[in-house]
Design an enzyme around this catalytic site. Structure first.
Site, PDB file in Angstrom:
ATOM      1  N   LYS A  22    -122.019  18.774  35.750  1.00 54.86           N
ATOM      2  CA  LYS A  22    -121.247  20.269  35.661  1.00 54.86           C
ATOM      3  C   LYS A  22    -122.166  21.019  34.565  1.00 54.86           C
ATOM      4  O   LYS A  22    -122.311  22.240  34.869  1.00 54.86           O
ATOM      5  CB  LYS A  22    -119.977  19.782  35.097  1.00 54.86           C
ATOM      6  CG  LYS A  22    -119.306  21.168  34.385  1.00 54.86           C
ATOM      7  CD  LYS A  22    -117.791  20.720  33.856  1.00 54.86           C
ATOM      8  CE  LYS A  22    -117.846  20.640  32.174  1.00 54.86           C
ATOM      9  NZ  LYS A  22    -117.930  21.506  31.419  1.00 54.86           N
ATOM     10  N   ASN A  23    -122.516  20.243  33.460  1.00 54.25           N
ATOM     11  CA  ASN A  23    -123.024  21.226  32.238  1.00 54.25           C
ATOM     12  C   ASN A  23    -124.387  21.642  32.845  1.00 54.25           C
ATOM     13  O   ASN A  23    -125.048  22.861  32.387  1.00 54.25           O
ATOM     14  CB  ASN A  23    -123.312  20.432  31.124  1.00 54.25           C
ATOM     15  CG  ASN A  23    -121.896  20.091  30.500  1.00 54.25           C
ATOM     16  OD1 ASN A  23    -120.742  20.955  30.749  1.00 54.25           O
ATOM     17  ND2 ASN A  23    -121.882  19.451  29.392  1.00 54.25           N
ATOM     18  N   CYS A 116    -112.113  25.433  27.243  1.00 57.63           N
ATOM     19  CA  CYS A 116    -111.059  24.468  26.637  1.00 57.63           C
ATOM     20  C   CYS A 116    -111.039  24.711  25.082  1.00 57.63           C
ATOM     21  O   CYS A 116    -111.851  24.737  24.549  1.00 57.63           O
ATOM     22  CB  CYS A 116    -111.600  22.856  26.641  1.00 57.63           C
ATOM     23  SG  CYS A 116    -111.563  22.522  28.344  1.00 57.63           S
ATOM     24  N   ARG A 121    -115.598  27.507  18.332  1.00 54.93           N
ATOM     25  CA  ARG A 121    -116.756  27.633  19.072  1.00 54.93           C
ATOM     26  C   ARG A 121    -117.350  29.199  18.968  1.00 54.93           C
ATOM     27  O   ARG A 121    -117.458  29.937  19.932  1.00 54.93           O
ATOM     28  CB  ARG A 121    -116.316  27.305  20.677  1.00 54.93           C
ATOM     29  CG  ARG A 121    -115.918  25.932  20.921  1.00 54.93           C
ATOM     30  CD  ARG A 121    -115.617  25.699  22.162  1.00 54.93           C
ATOM     31  NE  ARG A 121    -116.787  24.994  22.813  1.00 54.93           N
ATOM     32  CZ  ARG A 121    -116.738  24.545  24.168  1.00 54.93           C
ATOM     33  NH1 ARG A 121    -115.581  24.357  24.666  1.00 54.93           N
ATOM     34  NH2 ARG A 121    -117.865  24.082  24.822  1.00 54.93           N
ATOM     35  N   ASP A 304    -118.352  14.705  24.415  1.00 53.10           N
ATOM     36  CA  ASP A 304    -117.544  14.638  25.718  1.00 53.10           C
ATOM     37  C   ASP A 304    -117.442  13.342  26.074  1.00 53.10           C
ATOM     38  O   ASP A 304    -116.617  13.135  27.308  1.00 53.10           O
ATOM     39  CB  ASP A 304    -118.444  15.423  26.720  1.00 53.10           C
ATOM     40  CG  ASP A 304    -118.664  16.775  26.533  1.00 53.10           C
ATOM     41  OD1 ASP A 304    -117.933  17.436  25.582  1.00 53.10           O
ATOM     42  OD2 ASP A 304    -119.535  17.490  27.291  1.00 53.10           O
ATOM     43  N   ARG A 396    -111.778  21.254  36.015  1.00 54.71           N
ATOM     44  CA  ARG A 396    -113.189  21.741  35.693  1.00 54.71           C
ATOM     45  C   ARG A 396    -114.305  20.885  35.688  1.00 54.71           C
ATOM     46  O   ARG A 396    -115.291  21.299  35.743  1.00 54.71           O
ATOM     47  CB  ARG A 396    -112.759  22.086  34.139  1.00 54.71           C
ATOM     48  CG  ARG A 396    -111.665  23.111  34.173  1.00 54.71           C
ATOM     49  CD  ARG A 396    -111.463  23.446  32.520  1.00 54.71           C
ATOM     50  NE  ARG A 396    -112.619  24.198  32.342  1.00 54.71           N
ATOM     51  CZ  ARG A 396    -112.429  25.131  31.221  1.00 54.71           C
ATOM     52  NH1 ARG A 396    -111.559  25.323  30.508  1.00 54.71           N
ATOM     53  NH2 ARG A 396    -113.651  25.849  31.103  1.00 54.71           N
TER      54      ARG A 396
HETATM   55  C1  UD1 Z   1    -121.944  22.350  25.514  1.00 57.20           C
HETATM   56  C2  UD1 Z   1    -121.012  21.503  26.679  1.00 57.20           C
HETATM   57  C3  UD1 Z   1    -120.105  20.987  26.454  1.00 57.20           C
HETATM   58  C4  UD1 Z   1    -120.428  19.828  25.116  1.00 57.20           C
HETATM   59  C5  UD1 Z   1    -121.146  20.591  23.989  1.00 57.20           C
HETATM   60  C6  UD1 Z   1    -121.734  19.438  22.802  1.00 57.20           C
HETATM   61  C7  UD1 Z   1    -121.702  23.166  28.487  1.00 57.20           C
HETATM   62  C8  UD1 Z   1    -121.134  24.104  29.399  1.00 57.20           C
HETATM   63  N1  UD1 Z   1    -121.096  22.543  27.737  1.00 57.20           N
HETATM   64  O1  UD1 Z   1    -121.057  23.267  24.765  1.00 57.20           O
HETATM   65  O2  UD1 Z   1    -119.591  20.104  27.466  1.00 57.20           O
HETATM   66  O3  UD1 Z   1    -119.168  19.083  24.486  1.00 57.20           O
HETATM   67  O4  UD1 Z   1    -122.356  21.268  24.457  1.00 57.20           O
HETATM   68  O5  UD1 Z   1    -122.362  18.503  23.300  1.00 57.20           O
HETATM   69  O6  UD1 Z   1    -123.170  22.822  28.557  1.00 57.20           O
HETATM   70  N2  UD1 Z   1    -121.622  26.632  17.377  1.00 57.20           N
HETATM   71  C9  UD1 Z   1    -121.673  27.529  16.413  1.00 57.20           C
HETATM   72  N3  UD1 Z   1    -122.389  28.547  16.665  1.00 57.20           N
HETATM   73  C10 UD1 Z   1    -122.888  28.760  17.890  1.00 57.20           C
HETATM   74  C11 UD1 Z   1    -122.823  27.854  18.947  1.00 57.20           C
HETATM   75  C12 UD1 Z   1    -122.154  26.697  18.647  1.00 57.20           C
HETATM   76  O7  UD1 Z   1    -121.176  27.279  15.428  1.00 57.20           O
HETATM   77  O8  UD1 Z   1    -123.454  30.027  18.142  1.00 57.20           O
HETATM   78  C13 UD1 Z   1    -120.911  25.095  17.256  1.00 57.20           C
HETATM   79  C14 UD1 Z   1    -119.611  25.086  18.008  1.00 57.20           C
HETATM   80  O9  UD1 Z   1    -118.570  25.920  17.485  1.00 57.20           O
HETATM   81  C15 UD1 Z   1    -119.541  23.592  18.067  1.00 57.20           C
HETATM   82  C16 UD1 Z   1    -121.047  23.077  17.970  1.00 57.20           C
HETATM   83  O10 UD1 Z   1    -121.817  24.137  17.405  1.00 57.20           O
HETATM   84  O11 UD1 Z   1    -118.902  23.031  16.981  1.00 57.20           O
HETATM   85  C17 UD1 Z   1    -121.531  22.624  19.455  1.00 57.20           C
HETATM   86  O12 UD1 Z   1    -121.596  23.806  20.147  1.00 57.20           O
HETATM   87  P1  UD1 Z   1    -122.484  23.743  21.403  1.00 57.20           P
HETATM   88  O13 UD1 Z   1    -123.663  22.854  21.232  1.00 57.20           O
HETATM   89  O14 UD1 Z   1    -123.070  25.279  21.570  1.00 57.20           O
HETATM   90  O15 UD1 Z   1    -121.720  23.498  22.786  1.00 57.20           O
HETATM   91  P2  UD1 Z   1    -121.655  24.296  24.057  1.00 57.20           P
HETATM   92  O16 UD1 Z   1    -122.917  24.832  24.431  1.00 57.20           O
HETATM   93  O17 UD1 Z   1    -120.532  25.466  23.729  1.00 57.20           O
END
Ligand code: UD1
Length: 417
Positions: A22-23, A116, A121, A304, A396
Site C-alpha cells: 500500500k505505502n 487515520c 501529523r 504499523d 484502506r
Molecule cells: C508513512 C506511512 C505510514 C507509516 C509512517 C511511519 C505511507 C502512505 N504511510 O506515513 O503507514 O506509519 O510512514 O512509518 O507511506 N512529521 C512531522 N512533520 C512532517 C512530517 C512528519 O512532524 O513534516 C511527524 C509525523 O507527525 C509523525 C512522524 O513524523 O509523528 C512520522 O511521519 P512520517 O514518517 O512522515 O509518516 P507518513 O509519511 O505520514
C-alpha cells in the site's frame, strides 16, 4: 455500515499470497505525475486508499486505465493543480502530490490532508524542504498553496526521517535545476522503490536506503514500469495472526529482509520462522514469551505493526511493554482490547501489557487501519464471537482481507448493518 463477525479459536493454516505494498503504491502513483509519458504499475492492491489516490490523479488530468491488478497512468496532459477537499481529507498520502505537481506545473493547492487519526501529523518537514528549493507557500482557507517557476537544488537536513517528506522532496528534486541532497532521509524500502521507479523514468537519484539521498535534476521524465514490492506490513500482520491462533502458515511473495525487525521480535517471542522458496514459514510454539518493543524509523520496529503485536501479547503470560515513538496518538486500540478482557495500562507513550488467561468476544470498533487489524487478531484468539465495527479503516490497507483469512481457516464474515 459494514462490520466483521469473527469467531475465535481456530488455528490458521495454509498459504497466503502477500499483495503489493500500500505505502509503495501511494508513492509510485504520485510519482507518475512527473512523467510526460504513460507509466505502468503491476501487482497493485485493491484498496480504498489506492482508489482515492487514483481519483486524485484523474482530477488533476491524468488518464488512468485499470486491468485487474495492473494500472496505466498517463500524466502527459496534466493540467489542474488543485486537489479537491473531499479527496484530500480521505487520506494523508494525498500530500504526496505536492512535490510532483510543484515540479511539473509550478503551482499546487491541496487542502490539509486527512487519514487515520493517529496523531497530529504536521507537514512542516515537507514545506521547509520545498521552501529551501525556492517554493513560496501561502497557507489560507485550510489549504496549502505553493508556487515555484523552477525549483532549485538545495541541501536539506530533515529534523526527523519522515517517510512522506523524504518522498515528496525526492520527487520534487528530480525536475529541479541542480543537485539536491537530503540528509537524515527516511530509509524505508518504499524510498528505494521510488528511487528505482524514478531512475527508470530518466531521473538521477542515488543513495535511497541510506540516510543521505542525492538527486541531480533533469529536464524531463518519461514513462516507466514497476512491479510493486510486496507489502511488509500485510505480511507481518498474517505472521502475528498465525502465532495468535497457534497456527502455522506459509507466506508467498515476501521480501524477508524488509521484515527483519518484525521477524526478530517474533522470534524473540518464540516463533519458528523459516525462509523457503522465496517465502516464509511461520509456526507457533506451545507457549509464547512476553516481549518489549519500541517503534522506530526503518530499519527499526515499524509503528504499523505495534497494534497487532500488542494484541498478540495480551494472552502471553508475563509483562510486555510497547513504546510508541513515531505517532503520539497510536494507542486507541488499547481501550478496545480491554473491552475484550485484555489487561493493558497506558503511561504516556508506553503501554504495559499484563498477559491474561483468555479474551472474550465483544463488540469493538476499529479506530484506525492497524488498530482494526489488531482487533481482528484479538477476535481470532478470543472465546466466542466478536463484532468489529468501522472496518472501512481495514479496507484502506488489506486487500481481500476476509477471503485470505477464510482461506487460512478463520471464521470471519463481512456483514452490512
Ligand atoms: C508513512 C506511512 C505510514 C507509516 C509512517 C511511519 C505511507 C502512505 N504511510 O506515513 O503507514 O506509519 O510512514 O512509518 O507511506 N512529521 C512531522 N512533520 C512532517 C512530517 C512528519 O512532524 O513534516 C511527524 C509525523 O507527525 C509523525 C512522524 O513524523 O509523528 C512520522 O511521519 P512520517 O514518517 O512522515 O509518516 P507518513 O509519511 O505520514
Amino acid at each position: 455500515m459494514e462490520k466483521y463477525v469473527v469467531v475465535g479459536g481456530r488455528p490458521l493454516s495454509g498459504k497466503v499470497r502477500i499483495g503489493g505494498s500500500k505505502n509503495s503504491v501511494l508513492t509510485l502513483l504520485p510519482a507518475c505525475l512527473l512523467a510526460e509519458d504513460a507509466c505502468n504499475l503491476y501487482d497493485v492492491p485493491n484498496l480504498s486508499d489506492v482508489e482515492n489516490m487514483l481519483q486524485v490523479l484523474s482530477t488533476l488530468g491524468a488518464a488512468i486505465k485499470k486491468n485487474q491488478n495492473s494500472l496505466t497512468v498517463d500524466a502527459g496532459r496534466l493540467q489542474f493543480e488543485t486537489v479537491p477537499d473531499r479527496l484530500a481529507r480521505s487520506m494523508r498520502a494525498s500530500n504526496l502530490v505536492l512535490g510532483p505537481l510543484l515540479a511539473r506545473l509550478g503551482h499546487v493547492r491541496i487542502p490539509y490532508p486527512g487519514g487515520c487519526l493517529i496523531g497530529s501529523r504536521p507537514m512542516d518537514q515537507h514545506i521547509r524542504g520545498l521552501r529551501l528549493m525556492g517554493a513560496e507557500f501561502t497557507d489560507r482557507y485550510g489549504c496549502i498553496e505553493a508556487r515555484a517557476k523552477k525549483l532549485k537544488g538545495a541541501e536539506i537536513c530533515l529534523d526527523f526521517p519522515s517517510v512522506g517528506a523524504t518522498e515528496n522532496l525526492i520527487m520534487a528534486a528530480t525536475l529541479a535545476q541542480g543537485t539536491t541532497i537530503i540528509h537524515n532521509a527516511a530509509r524505508e524500502p518504499e524510498i528505494v522503490e521510488l528511487q528505482n521507479f524514478l531512475n527508470a523514468m530518466g531521473a538521477k537519484v542515488k543513495g535511497a536506503g541510506s540516510n543521505t539521498v542525492r538527486i541531480e535534476g533533469v529536464d524531463r521524465l518519461g514513462g516507466a514500469e514497476q512491479v510493486v514490492t510486496p507489502d511488509r506490513i500485510e505480511a507481518g500482520t498474517y505472521m502475528v495472526m498465525a502465532l495468535a491462533t497457534k497456527g502455522q502458515i506459509f507466506l508467498e511473495n515476501v521480501i524477508p529482509e524488509h521484515l527483519e525487525a518484525v521477524t526478530a521480535k517474533l522470534r524473540e517471542a518464540g516463533a519458528r520462522i523459516q525462509e523457503e522458496n522465496g517465502g516464509l514459514w511461520i509456526g507457533s510454539p506451545r507457549r509464547l514469551k512476553p516481549v518489549d518493543l519500541k517503534t522506530m524509523p526503518y530499519p527499526g520496529f515499524p509503528t504499523d505493526m505495534q497494534a497487532q503485536v500488542m494484541a498478540l501479547m495480551t494472552l502471553v503470560k508475563g509483562t510486555s511493554i510497547a513504546t510508541e515513538t513515531i505517532f503520539e496518538n497510536r494507542f486507541q486500540h488499547v481501550a478496545e482490547l480491554c473491552r475484550m478482557g485484555a489487561n493493558i495500562r497506558l503511561e504516556g507513550r508506553t503501554a504495559i501489557v499484563q498477559g491474561v488467561e483468555s479474551l472474550s468476544g465483544a463488540y469493538v470498533e476499529a479506530t484506525d487501519l492497524r488498530a482494526g487489524a489488531a482487533l481482528v487478531t484479538a477476535a481470532l484468539m478470543a472465546e466466542g464471537a466478536s463484532i468489529i465495527g468501522n472496518i472501512h479503516y481495514i479496507d484502506r490497507g488489506y486487500d481481500q482481507f476476509e477471503q485470505k483469512l477464510a482461506n487460512l481457516g478463520a471464521q470471519i464474515m463481512r456483514i452490512t448493518s
